[in-house]
Design a protein around this motif. Structure first.
Motif, PDB file in Angstrom:
ATOM      1  N   GLY A   1       0.797  -1.064   0.203  1.00 34.60           N
ATOM      2  CA  GLY A   1       0.032   0.039   0.085  1.00 34.60           C
ATOM      3  C   GLY A   1       0.930   1.300  -0.079  1.00 34.60           C
ATOM      4  N   GLU A   2       1.907   1.233   0.716  1.00 32.74           N
ATOM      5  CA  GLU A   2       2.964   2.516   0.788  1.00 32.74           C
ATOM      6  C   GLU A   2       3.662   2.474  -0.473  1.00 32.74           C
ATOM      7  OE1 GLU A   2       4.467   2.934   5.246  1.00 32.74           O
ATOM      8  OE2 GLU A   2       5.035   1.129   4.412  1.00 32.74           O
ATOM      9  N   TRP A   3       3.930   1.547  -1.413  1.00 37.65           N
ATOM     10  CA  TRP A   3       4.501   1.652  -2.388  1.00 37.65           C
ATOM     11  C   TRP A   3       3.621   2.128  -3.618  1.00 37.65           C
ATOM     12  CZ3 TRP A   3       9.173   2.065  -3.551  1.00 37.65           C
ATOM     13  CH2 TRP A   3      10.309   1.526  -2.784  1.00 37.65           C
ATOM     14  N   ALA A   4       2.137   1.639  -3.356  1.00 32.46           N
ATOM     15  CA  ALA A   4       0.984   2.262  -4.219  1.00 32.46           C
ATOM     16  C   ALA A   4       1.058   3.677  -4.162  1.00 32.46           C
ATOM     17  CB  ALA A   4      -0.308   1.310  -4.191  1.00 32.46           C
ATOM     18  N   ARG A   5       1.189   4.314  -2.952  1.00 30.10           N
ATOM     19  CA  ARG A   5       0.920   5.830  -2.819  1.00 30.10           C
ATOM     20  C   ARG A   5       2.415   6.444  -3.595  1.00 30.10           C
ATOM     21  NH1 ARG A   5       3.303   8.647   0.715  1.00 30.10           N
ATOM     22  NH2 ARG A   5       3.692   6.883   2.128  1.00 30.10           N
ATOM     23  N   VAL A   6       3.600   5.854  -3.479  1.00 26.94           N
ATOM     24  CA  VAL A   6       4.636   6.265  -3.840  1.00 26.94           C
ATOM     25  C   VAL A   6       4.558   6.559  -5.404  1.00 26.94           C
ATOM     26  CG1 VAL A   6       7.177   5.933  -4.047  1.00 26.94           C
ATOM     27  CG2 VAL A   6       6.383   5.742  -2.175  1.00 26.94           C
TER      28      VAL A   6
ATOM     29  N   GLY B   1      20.408  14.551  -8.635  1.00 26.97           N
ATOM     30  CA  GLY B   1      18.955  15.300  -8.292  1.00 26.97           C
ATOM     31  C   GLY B   1      18.491  15.847  -9.361  1.00 26.97           C
ATOM     32  N   ARG B   2      18.847  15.145 -10.780  1.00 27.49           N
ATOM     33  CA  ARG B   2      18.238  15.891 -11.944  1.00 27.49           C
ATOM     34  C   ARG B   2      17.317  15.067 -12.668  1.00 27.49           C
ATOM     35  NH1 ARG B   2      20.636  16.974 -16.308  1.00 27.49           N
ATOM     36  NH2 ARG B   2      19.711  18.933 -16.721  1.00 27.49           N
ATOM     37  N   ARG B   3      17.512  13.679 -12.753  1.00 29.94           N
ATOM     38  CA  ARG B   3      16.690  12.921 -13.757  1.00 29.94           C
ATOM     39  C   ARG B   3      16.064  11.537 -12.979  1.00 29.94           C
ATOM     40  NH1 ARG B   3      15.617  16.406 -16.357  1.00 29.94           N
ATOM     41  NH2 ARG B   3      16.078  16.946 -18.453  1.00 29.94           N
ATOM     42  N   SER B   4      16.555  11.276 -11.685  1.00 29.68           N
ATOM     43  CA  SER B   4      15.975  10.204 -11.230  1.00 29.68           C
ATOM     44  C   SER B   4      16.283  10.066  -9.740  1.00 29.68           C
ATOM     45  CB  SER B   4      16.846   8.850 -11.604  1.00 29.68           C
ATOM     46  OG  SER B   4      18.235   8.742 -11.333  1.00 29.68           O
ATOM     47  N   LEU B   5      15.377   9.132  -9.112  1.00 24.11           N
ATOM     48  CA  LEU B   5      15.448   9.032  -7.615  1.00 24.11           C
ATOM     49  C   LEU B   5      15.366   7.652  -7.273  1.00 24.11           C
ATOM     50  CD1 LEU B   5      12.085  10.508  -6.142  1.00 24.11           C
ATOM     51  CD2 LEU B   5      12.554  10.159  -8.501  1.00 24.11           C
ATOM     52  N   ASN B   6      15.880   7.156  -5.962  1.00 27.95           N
ATOM     53  CA  ASN B   6      15.912   5.949  -5.605  1.00 27.95           C
ATOM     54  C   ASN B   6      15.010   5.862  -4.178  1.00 27.95           C
ATOM     55  OD1 ASN B   6      17.645   3.320  -6.284  1.00 27.95           O
ATOM     56  ND2 ASN B   6      17.828   3.930  -4.191  1.00 27.95           N
ATOM     57  N   VAL B   7      14.287   4.892  -4.019  1.00 31.05           N
ATOM     58  CA  VAL B   7      13.576   4.754  -2.754  1.00 31.05           C
ATOM     59  C   VAL B   7      14.020   3.620  -2.231  1.00 31.05           C
ATOM     60  CG1 VAL B   7      11.372   4.709  -1.670  1.00 31.05           C
ATOM     61  CG2 VAL B   7      11.725   6.095  -3.499  1.00 31.05           C
ATOM     62  N   THR B   8      14.436   3.388  -0.803  1.00 32.13           N
ATOM     63  CA  THR B   8      15.167   2.180  -0.303  1.00 32.13           C
ATOM     64  C   THR B   8      14.103   1.294   0.263  1.00 32.13           C
ATOM     65  OG1 THR B   8      15.391   3.265   1.972  1.00 32.13           O
ATOM     66  CG2 THR B   8      16.973   3.730   0.439  1.00 32.13           C
TER      67      THR B   8
ATOM     68  N   GLY C   1      11.946   3.234   2.567  1.00 29.85           N
ATOM     69  CA  GLY C   1      11.397   4.543   2.109  1.00 29.85           C
ATOM     70  C   GLY C   1      12.268   5.779   2.227  1.00 29.85           C
ATOM     71  N   ARG C   2      13.347   5.567   2.450  1.00 30.44           N
ATOM     72  CA  ARG C   2      14.472   6.783   2.564  1.00 30.44           C
ATOM     73  C   ARG C   2      14.611   6.905   0.906  1.00 30.44           C
ATOM     74  NH1 ARG C   2      16.764   4.075   6.596  1.00 30.44           N
ATOM     75  NH2 ARG C   2      18.413   3.313   5.270  1.00 30.44           N
ATOM     76  N   VAL C   3      14.750   8.193   0.512  1.00 31.58           N
ATOM     77  CA  VAL C   3      14.639   8.605  -0.914  1.00 31.58           C
ATOM     78  C   VAL C   3      16.033   9.207  -1.152  1.00 31.58           C
ATOM     79  CG1 VAL C   3      13.842  10.103  -2.902  1.00 31.58           C
ATOM     80  CG2 VAL C   3      12.350   9.235  -1.047  1.00 31.58           C
TER      81      VAL C   3
ATOM     82  N   SER D   1      12.132  10.618   4.231  1.00 31.33           N
ATOM     83  CA  SER D   1      11.435   9.374   4.003  1.00 31.33           C
ATOM     84  C   SER D   1      10.029   9.684   3.358  1.00 31.33           C
ATOM     85  CB  SER D   1      11.471   8.800   5.062  1.00 31.33           C
ATOM     86  OG  SER D   1      10.493   7.521   5.282  1.00 31.33           O
ATOM     87  N   VAL D   2       9.504   8.588   2.474  1.00 31.82           N
ATOM     88  CA  VAL D   2       8.272   8.877   1.950  1.00 31.82           C
ATOM     89  C   VAL D   2       7.281   8.615   3.061  1.00 31.82           C
ATOM     90  CG1 VAL D   2       8.898   8.299  -0.531  1.00 31.82           C
ATOM     91  CG2 VAL D   2       8.359   6.632   1.199  1.00 31.82           C
ATOM     92  N   ARG D   3       7.674   7.933   4.143  1.00 30.14           N
ATOM     93  CA  ARG D   3       6.806   7.697   5.116  1.00 30.14           C
ATOM     94  C   ARG D   3       6.410   9.099   6.196  1.00 30.14           C
ATOM     95  NH1 ARG D   3       9.001   1.758   7.149  1.00 30.14           N
ATOM     96  NH2 ARG D   3       7.215   0.582   6.228  1.00 30.14           N
ATOM     97  N   GLU D   4       7.138  10.039   5.736  1.00 26.58           N
ATOM     98  CA  GLU D   4       7.095  11.168   6.378  1.00 26.58           C
ATOM     99  C   GLU D   4       6.870  12.561   5.537  1.00 26.58           C
ATOM    100  OE1 GLU D   4      10.897  11.384   8.103  1.00 26.58           O
ATOM    101  OE2 GLU D   4      10.532   9.500   9.505  1.00 26.58           O
TER     102      GLU D   4
END
Length: 373
Positions: free
Chosen positions: A46-51, A248-255, A258-260, A276-279
């Motif tokens: 569910g958290e991934w779906a929101r991300v 920080g120009r073209r991509s991002l990584n989520v662990t 949830g840390r980005v 974090s995407v949790r926060e």
């Protein structure tokens, strides 16, 4: 006089979703961090779906479902379906171990678009030894055939190092025989476990030179049939790669928790603050996170980068590599011939930079030898 507004921040194009750090293989060049995140802290489906929904709203076009081994997640089908429902092009990056035909069929049913399978070598004995998993190679080939049967796009990823660099032709031929549309010849990048094992993994100059000549012939041989991408070994490079298209120009990584991150190895850099995407919403993280701001653009650059005519081509190269070689994440990437630490990188590769051997740029093209300093 009113100051000019800052340039508009480009939208990220890709999201690397590290669903888990769990993996049945033990490849010595693995890009996983040396301190793995536990299963208990992983984001839920569910958290991934929101991300994914937030990512699509931010402008992301494609998501790479990765790990570790994403098939270690029992809810992988649900997660992939959520990515597709968000309107993202979905690419599953897998070792193919732990993913059977039945679950692959279900993934296809929920909208999976593309599969990338790693191959450690051509020969099963060597491949299984590198992966430290008996029978892995056979499983990979079986799943690759099923990917093509289902009409999914297939990419083969081959991480190249001292033990398999002599088998480029065989790896390319194997990818073609499987029906892959693309093969990534990715020389090991020395972060995480690969940095720990650099002495055993680093190819010799003679091996690199022969491999580059072989690759030029293979590109001609397979033109129009198989796309051959190349990630050259930085330790033999003339210019650094525009790492991640620029920090920080073209991509991002989520662990998994949830840390980005701006790149998968960014946590090796001390002192960075990762949100974090949790926060926080993903858009806020992309635009305002201290970690993304740290090396975004060109204002942070020291000389010779600050006045270099290539500063907006390679954006100073790789911050994690600068840290690994020089101890300073803000230093010029030592892969660059203009870096004061370039000779150190060449020495680590066993080649004095005044030795007359050619360098390769990040696209694999031979360049003139670097003159003595």
């Amino acid at each position: 006089m009113t100051a000019a507004p800052p340039p508009a921040l480009p939208a990220p194009l890709g999201l690397l979703a590290e669903l888990t750090h769990r993996c049945p293989l033990a490849c010595p060049y693995c890009s996983n961090p040396t301190a793995l995140e536990p299963q208990a802290g992983e984001l839920t489906a569910g958290e991934w779906a929101r991300v994914f929904t937030e990512a699509a709203g931010l402008g992301v076009l494609q998501v790479h479902l990765s790990g570790g081994e994403p098939a270690a997640r029992r809810d992988l089908v649900e997660i992939a379906g959520a990515a597709h429902a968000a309107g993202l092009y979905t690419n599953l990056i897998t070792s193919a171990v732990g993913l059977d035909a039945t679950r692959l069929d279900r993934l296809r049913g929920v909208g999976l678009d593309h599969v990338q399978i790693s191959l450690q070598d051509v020969d099963a004995g060597s491949a299984d030894h590198i992966a430290d998993y008996p029978g892995a190679h056979r499983r990979k080939l079986t799943l690759a055939h099923r990917v093509v049967e289902l009409g999914l796009a297939l990419t083969v990823n081959a991480v190249i190092h001292r033990a398999n660099i002599g088998n480029l032709a065989g790896l390319v031929g194997l990818a073609a025989s499987l029906g892959a549309g693309r093969i990534e010849i990715a020389h090991a990048q020395y972060h995480g476990w690969a940095l720990r094992n650099r002495a055993a993994l680093m190819p010799t100059w003679a091996q690199v030179e022969q491999a580059m000549a072989s690759l030029a012939q293979l590109r001609v041989q397979y033109e129009g049939r198989l796309a051959i991408d190349l990630v050259v070994p930085d330790y033999y490079a003339r210019w650094p790669k525009p790492c991640m298209g620029g920090w920080g120009r073209r991509s991002l990584n989520v662990t998994p928790s949830g840390r980005v991150l701006p790149c998968h190895a960014a946590e090796t850099i001390p002192g960075l603050e990762f949100w974090s995407v949790r926060e926080r919403p993903l858009a806020e993280i992309w635009e305002r996170s201290p970690a993304f701001q740290a090396f975004r653009g060109t204002d942070w650059m020291p000389e010779p980068c600050r006045s270099c005519d290539r500063r907006e081509i390679d954006f100073g190269g790789c911050r994690c590599q600068a840290l690994a070689i020089t101890g300073d994440a803000a230093a010029t990437d030592p892969a660059c011939e203009r870096s004061p630490d370039h000779a150190l990188m060449r020495l680590l590769a066993g080649q004095d930079s005044t030795g007359g051997t050619p360098h390769y740029d990040w696209r694999g093209r031979a360049a003139a030898p670097v003159p003595a300093r």
